[in-house]
Scaffold this active site. Structure first.
Site, short mmCIF file in Angstrom:
data_model
loop_
_atom_site.label_atom_id
_atom_site.label_comp_id
_atom_site.label_asym_id
_atom_site.label_seq_id
_atom_site.Cartn_x
_atom_site.Cartn_y
_atom_site.Cartn_z
N PRO A 1 0.84 -1.20 0.00
CA PRO A 1 0.00 0.00 0.00
C PRO A 1 0.88 1.25 0.00
CG PRO A 1 0.08 -0.94 2.20
CD PRO A 1 0.90 -1.85 1.31
N ASP B 1 -3.10 5.05 -2.91
CA ASP B 1 -4.22 5.79 -2.33
C ASP B 1 -4.41 7.13 -3.05
OD1 ASP B 1 -6.19 6.91 -0.81
OD2 ASP B 1 -5.08 6.96 1.07
N ASP C 1 5.76 0.22 1.88
CA ASP C 1 6.83 0.79 1.05
C ASP C 1 8.00 1.31 1.87
OD1 ASP C 1 5.66 3.07 2.14
OD2 ASP C 1 4.95 3.88 0.24
N ASP C 2 7.84 1.41 3.21
CA ASP C 2 8.95 1.87 4.04
C ASP C 2 9.60 0.74 4.83
OD1 ASP C 2 6.85 1.42 5.75
OD2 ASP C 2 6.94 3.35 6.77
N GLU D 1 -4.60 -5.94 11.41
CA GLU D 1 -3.96 -7.25 11.31
C GLU D 1 -4.77 -8.32 12.04
OE1 GLU D 1 -0.59 -4.15 11.87
OE2 GLU D 1 -2.60 -4.53 12.65
N THR E 1 11.07 0.12 9.05
CA THR E 1 11.86 1.35 8.99
C THR E 1 10.98 2.51 8.53
OG1 THR E 1 12.58 0.57 6.81
CG2 THR E 1 14.12 0.33 8.63
N ARG E 2 11.34 3.70 8.94
CA ARG E 2 10.61 4.90 8.53
C ARG E 2 11.61 5.98 8.16
NH1 ARG E 2 8.13 3.05 13.24
NH2 ARG E 2 5.92 2.53 13.05
#
Length: 343
Positions: free
Chosen positions: A74, A105, A168-169, A250, A279-280
């Site tokens: 996402p 999104d 994606d991170d 979840e 990770t961010r």
């Protein structure tokens, strides 16, 4: 001249009154009703932007006997979107038999996202999956519309393979793909850089999951991170659903599968190793956990002890016997503190 000006004023007022009267009449007749207009109730449609089933990677010798992994990502428009998807693409480019599903999104099919997918030369599906208007004003729940759209596409197009939700991170060790590919029902494994404990993981004893180590139990039956499990698509029942409830996405999804504790397949050496990190792009504040590692039963819980040591060694959390965040293990949606060494 003065009479002309007065006439103009009366004319404008008359037109204005006519318009008001017309609106009121139409409203009473049901032709126009402002009460029935609710922007939040307007449905938002998903869109299939592009599907490519061909693996165009020249460097990859795809073994067709391997089960396909459907990696669902996402995403949403922001300054970090392109670099984070680019980084993830360069990980997935090294994985055989993988189909990347990006659900974005936004109501339009992003050329930037499609460009990243095409450059990866991976098999892929690009979806436009905007969040419903009801949730547009807030930051949560994130990624639900995206994942629901991806699951819907899988139901319509795929009968065999393994589903994995990878943001994606996230940062993923290539070993994880080798392990989740053999998932029979639902596999689980630790995720680093999660919450106040630095890690979220199932607790394993004699090869079976008996509880969970997560800083936010939240009355969840399965307190795990989205990146901490994989699902065999044959186990993806029609009842599978992910709700728009922040923090419970979840758990409710796994419960909707009819998952039982005895069904869970622990991976990553019985959940003793970290192969995926949340990770961010923001700075992560390292927590200190109140844990006396020497008092933990290394014979009964060797995998968990090893994982805590690795969490400390990798710099994701400090372990201190006298100070820090009180930690606990959860089971059956309740907390229990029966492990010596956990304060």
């Amino acid at each position: 001249m003065r009479s002309i000006g007065v006439f103009k004023k009366f004319f404008i007022m008359a037109v204005f009154l006519c318009i008001i009267l017309s609106i009121l009449v139409w409203s009473n007749l049901g032709i126009l009703s402002f009460d029935n207009i609710d922007i939040k109730s307007i449905p938002v449609k998903n869109k299939i932007c592009y599907v490519n089933y061909n693996d165009e990677r020249n460097h990859m010798n795809n073994k067709t006997e391997l089960k396909m992994i459907y990696y669902v990502t996402p995403t949403y428009p922001r300054p970090e979107q392109v670099p984070e998807l680019t980084r993830l693409a360069h990980t997935l480019m090294h994985v055989p038999q993988i189909h990347w599903i990006i659900a974005d999104d936004q109501p339009l099919c992003s050329e930037q996202v499609l460009n990243i997918l095409k450059r990866s030369r991976l098999p892929f599906t690009h979806l436009s999956s905007p969040k419903p208007y009801l949730y547009k004003g807030g930051n949560f729940p994130r990624g639900v519309a995206n994942r629901r759209a991806a699951v819907s596409w899988l139901r319509d197009n795929v009968q065999d393979g393994v589903l994995y939700f990878g943001d994606d991170d996230n940062t993923v060790d290539l070993q994880l793909f080798d392990e989740i590919r053999n998932t029979k029902k639902v596999s689980m494994f630790p995720v680093g850089l999660i919450g106040g404990f630095g890690v979220s993981t199932p607790i394993v004893n004699n090869g079976k999951v008996i509880g969970f180590f997560d800083s936010w139990p939240g009355s969840r039956k399965f307190p795990v991170d989205m990146a901490g499990f994989a699902v065999n698509i044959e186990f993806l029942k029609p009842s599978a659903n992910m709700p728009y409830i922040a923090g419970h996405e979840e758990d409710r999804f796994l419960v909707s599968l009819g998952l039982k504790m005895e069904d869970i397949e622990p991976l990553a050496e019985n959940c003793s190793k970290i192969l995926v990190w949340h990770t961010r792009t923001v700075k992560y504040k390292k927590p200190t956990l109140k844990v006396n590692i020497d008092k933990l039963d290394n014979k009964k819980y060797p995998n968990f002890v090893h994982l805590l040591k690795e969490t400390s060694r990798l710099g994701m959390a400090n372990l201190d016997p006298s100070t820090g965040t009180k930690v606990f293990v959860t089971r059956d949606r309740r907390t229990y503190d029966k492990l010596p060494g956990l304060h």
